[in-house]
Write a protein that holds these residues in place. Sequence first.
Motif, PDB file in Angstrom:
ATOM      1  N   ILE A  23      52.863  29.489  55.786  1.00  0.00           N
ATOM      2  CA  ILE A  23      51.990  28.952  56.832  1.00  0.00           C
ATOM      3  C   ILE A  23      52.679  29.071  58.182  1.00  0.00           C
ATOM      4  N   PHE A  24      53.952  28.709  58.231  1.00  0.00           N
ATOM      5  CA  PHE A  24      54.740  28.826  59.449  1.00  0.00           C
ATOM      6  C   PHE A  24      54.834  30.288  59.889  1.00  0.00           C
ATOM      7  N   ALA A  25      55.037  31.191  58.938  1.00  0.00           N
ATOM      8  CA  ALA A  25      55.142  32.617  59.247  1.00  0.00           C
ATOM      9  C   ALA A  25      53.831  33.138  59.837  1.00  0.00           C
ATOM     10  N   ALA A  26      52.715  32.716  59.281  1.00  0.00           N
ATOM     11  CA  ALA A  26      51.417  33.141  59.800  1.00  0.00           C
ATOM     12  C   ALA A  26      51.200  32.630  61.216  1.00  0.00           C
ATOM     13  N   MET A  27      51.658  31.425  61.486  1.00  0.00           N
ATOM     14  CA  MET A  27      51.514  30.868  62.833  1.00  0.00           C
ATOM     15  C   MET A  27      52.333  31.652  63.855  1.00  0.00           C
ATOM     16  N   LEU A  28      53.478  32.172  63.434  1.00  0.00           N
ATOM     17  CA  LEU A  28      54.342  32.902  64.362  1.00  0.00           C
ATOM     18  C   LEU A  28      53.754  34.235  64.823  1.00  0.00           C
ATOM     19  N   ILE A  29      52.795  34.780  64.081  1.00  0.00           N
ATOM     20  CA  ILE A  29      52.208  36.046  64.498  1.00  0.00           C
ATOM     21  C   ILE A  29      50.830  35.867  65.151  1.00  0.00           C
ATOM     22  N   LEU A  30      50.453  34.629  65.429  1.00  0.00           N
ATOM     23  CA  LEU A  30      49.204  34.382  66.142  1.00  0.00           C
ATOM     24  C   LEU A  30      49.372  34.743  67.618  1.00  0.00           C
ATOM     25  N   PRO A  31      48.284  35.102  68.285  1.00  0.00           N
ATOM     26  CA  PRO A  31      48.364  35.557  69.678  1.00  0.00           C
ATOM     27  C   PRO A  31      49.124  34.645  70.652  1.00  0.00           C
ATOM     28  N   PRO A  32      49.047  33.323  70.577  1.00  0.00           N
ATOM     29  CA  PRO A  32      49.810  32.544  71.559  1.00  0.00           C
ATOM     30  C   PRO A  32      51.325  32.795  71.492  1.00  0.00           C
ATOM     31  N   PHE A  33      51.863  32.973  70.295  1.00  0.00           N
ATOM     32  CA  PHE A  33      53.300  33.222  70.167  1.00  0.00           C
ATOM     33  C   PHE A  33      53.643  34.671  70.470  1.00  0.00           C
ATOM     34  N   VAL A  34      52.862  35.591  69.948  1.00  0.00           N
ATOM     35  CA  VAL A  34      53.131  37.004  70.180  1.00  0.00           C
ATOM     36  C   VAL A  34      52.937  37.325  71.663  1.00  0.00           C
ATOM     37  N   GLY A  35      51.994  36.671  72.294  1.00  0.00           N
ATOM     38  CA  GLY A  35      51.747  36.890  73.716  1.00  0.00           C
ATOM     39  C   GLY A  35      52.946  36.571  74.586  1.00  0.00           C
ATOM     40  N   LEU A  36      53.787  35.659  74.137  1.00  0.00           N
ATOM     41  CA  LEU A  36      54.988  35.328  74.897  1.00  0.00           C
ATOM     42  C   LEU A  36      55.952  36.503  74.969  1.00  0.00           C
ATOM     43  N   PHE A  37      55.893  37.378  73.970  1.00  0.00           N
ATOM     44  CA  PHE A  37      56.819  38.493  73.883  1.00  0.00           C
ATOM     45  C   PHE A  37      56.166  39.834  74.206  1.00  0.00           C
ATOM     46  N   ALA A  38      54.887  39.829  74.541  1.00  0.00           N
ATOM     47  CA  ALA A  38      54.165  41.058  74.880  1.00  0.00           C
ATOM     48  C   ALA A  38      54.298  41.331  76.373  1.00  0.00           C
ATOM     49  N   VAL A  39      55.509  41.521  76.797  1.00  0.00           N
ATOM     50  CA  VAL A  39      55.799  41.815  78.203  1.00  0.00           C
ATOM     51  C   VAL A  39      56.490  43.178  78.270  1.00  0.00           C
TER      52      VAL A  39
END
Length: 77
Positions: A23-39
């Motif tokens: 569950i934690f792993a799935a949350m880490l790939i959701l857009p709010p978290f991935v968006g932090l690193f999409a720079v």
Amino acid sequence: MSQPEDIPRARKRRYDGAVILPIFAAMLILPPFVGLFAVPVTVFGIPLIVLWLFGQWLVLIAIARRLAHLLSHPDDE
């Protein structure tokens, strides 16, 4: 079949961790978290988002392996 009160507390916590990890792993790939690193930043020529995704993948595999070991060898503390 063992009753919930028959399971030692440490082992129950490990089971809980094994349930929560995906569950934690799935949350880490959701857009709010991935968006932090999409720079548009690179580290040694590798985009930051790629490092984030593969880094978390490796860490989650290591945690899952440790949990599997602890659950399969209950006497090892």
